[in-house]
Write an enzyme that holds these catalytic residues in place. Structure first.
Site, PDB file in Angstrom:
ATOM      1  N   LEU A 119       0.698  -1.103   0.602  1.00 39.93           N
ATOM      2  CA  LEU A 119      -0.185   0.010  -0.071  1.00 39.93           C
ATOM      3  C   LEU A 119       0.799   1.301  -0.047  1.00 39.93           C
ATOM      4  CD1 LEU A 119      -2.768  -0.768   2.663  1.00 39.93           C
ATOM      5  CD2 LEU A 119      -2.905  -0.951  -0.293  1.00 39.93           C
ATOM      6  N   ASP A 120       0.866   2.521  -0.890  1.00 37.40           N
ATOM      7  CA  ASP A 120       1.009   3.773  -0.628  1.00 37.40           C
ATOM      8  C   ASP A 120       1.111   4.151   0.482  1.00 37.40           C
ATOM      9  OD1 ASP A 120       1.728   3.516  -3.469  1.00 37.40           O
ATOM     10  OD2 ASP A 120      -0.429   5.004  -3.641  1.00 37.40           O
ATOM     11  N   MET A 121       2.563   4.205   1.420  1.00 36.93           N
ATOM     12  CA  MET A 121       3.131   5.079   2.540  1.00 36.93           C
ATOM     13  C   MET A 121       0.856   5.773   3.164  1.00 36.93           C
ATOM     14  SD  MET A 121       5.407   7.469   3.337  1.00 36.93           S
ATOM     15  CE  MET A 121       6.023   8.329   5.475  1.00 36.93           C
TER      16      MET A 121
END
Length: 213
Positions: A57-59
């Site tokens: 997942l993106d940060m």
């Protein structure tokens, strides 16, 4: 909460984590980017695979992610992702009103090497991302949607939301593709995850409520 991680499921084969926004999925480059889901998990389970993340997942994105704790389990789960046998649903709050009730988006994009990590639309040189979506509500001129990604391109949902050939309506808090500022909460949450357990063969499903609802 154990060791800085919120476990939704844990056994000897795999773990499902509810990742908070602002935490990396895997360690990055440099000493300031070592704190992540993977590094915290390996502190708790030093025997597990060195790189157990099956997906990322993106940060800035919160929500559910699954990790394979051994090599065979990681390969089994990765194969499910490759065959599109894993169910993933994201809830997003979009910064505006979206026409229509749902549909499917197909856009090709690639990294902009002069503006990393920004992705740009490129129908010839990019890789196609496919996302299904449906409207689930509205709030103060903003639209709540569910995204179901069929591919896993970098920033896929953020691009499909923001690009004029997608929904033309960026996710609230998106500082890359919308009007958000650095440090704003990205209103994107991985709310549902389903896969087949690599040892038991049982179909498993998990849900997580978006913190911004």
């Amino acid at each position: 909460m154990i060791g800085g991680l919120r476990f939704v499921h844990l056994d000897g084969w795999c773990a499902v984590i509810d990742k908070p926004g602002g935490l990396l999925s895997v360690p990055g480059r440099g000493p300031d980017k070592q704190d992540s889901v993977v590094s915290r998990l390996r502190c708790l389970l030093p025997w597990c695979l060195a790189q157990p993340a099956v997906h990322r997942l993106d940060m800035a994105t919160s929500g559910l992610m699954v990790l394979g704790l051994t090599g065979p389990v990681h390969r089994h789960l990765s194969a499910q992702f490759a065959r599109r046998q894993v169910v993933k649903e994201y809830v997003a709050l979009l910064d505006g009103e979206v026409g229509g009730e749902g549909g499917e988006m197909r856009l090709a994009f690639r990294l902009d090497p002069d503006n990393r990590p920004h992705q740009v639309y490129d129908p010839e040189g990019g890789k196609e991302g496919i996302t299904r979506w449906r409207r689930i509500g509205e709030r103060d001129g903003r639209t709540l949607v569910v995204f179901v990604p069929l591919t896993g391109r970098t920033h896929q949902l953020r691009l499909h939301a923001a690009h004029p050939l997608g929904l033309g309506c960026p996710i609230v808090g998106d500082s890359l593709y919308g009007r958000g500022r650095p440090g704003d909460r990205l209103m994107l949450h991985a709310a549902a995850l389903g896969f087949t357990h690599p040892a038991s063969g049982q179909r498993m499903g998990f849900t997580s409520s978006p913190p911004f609802l």
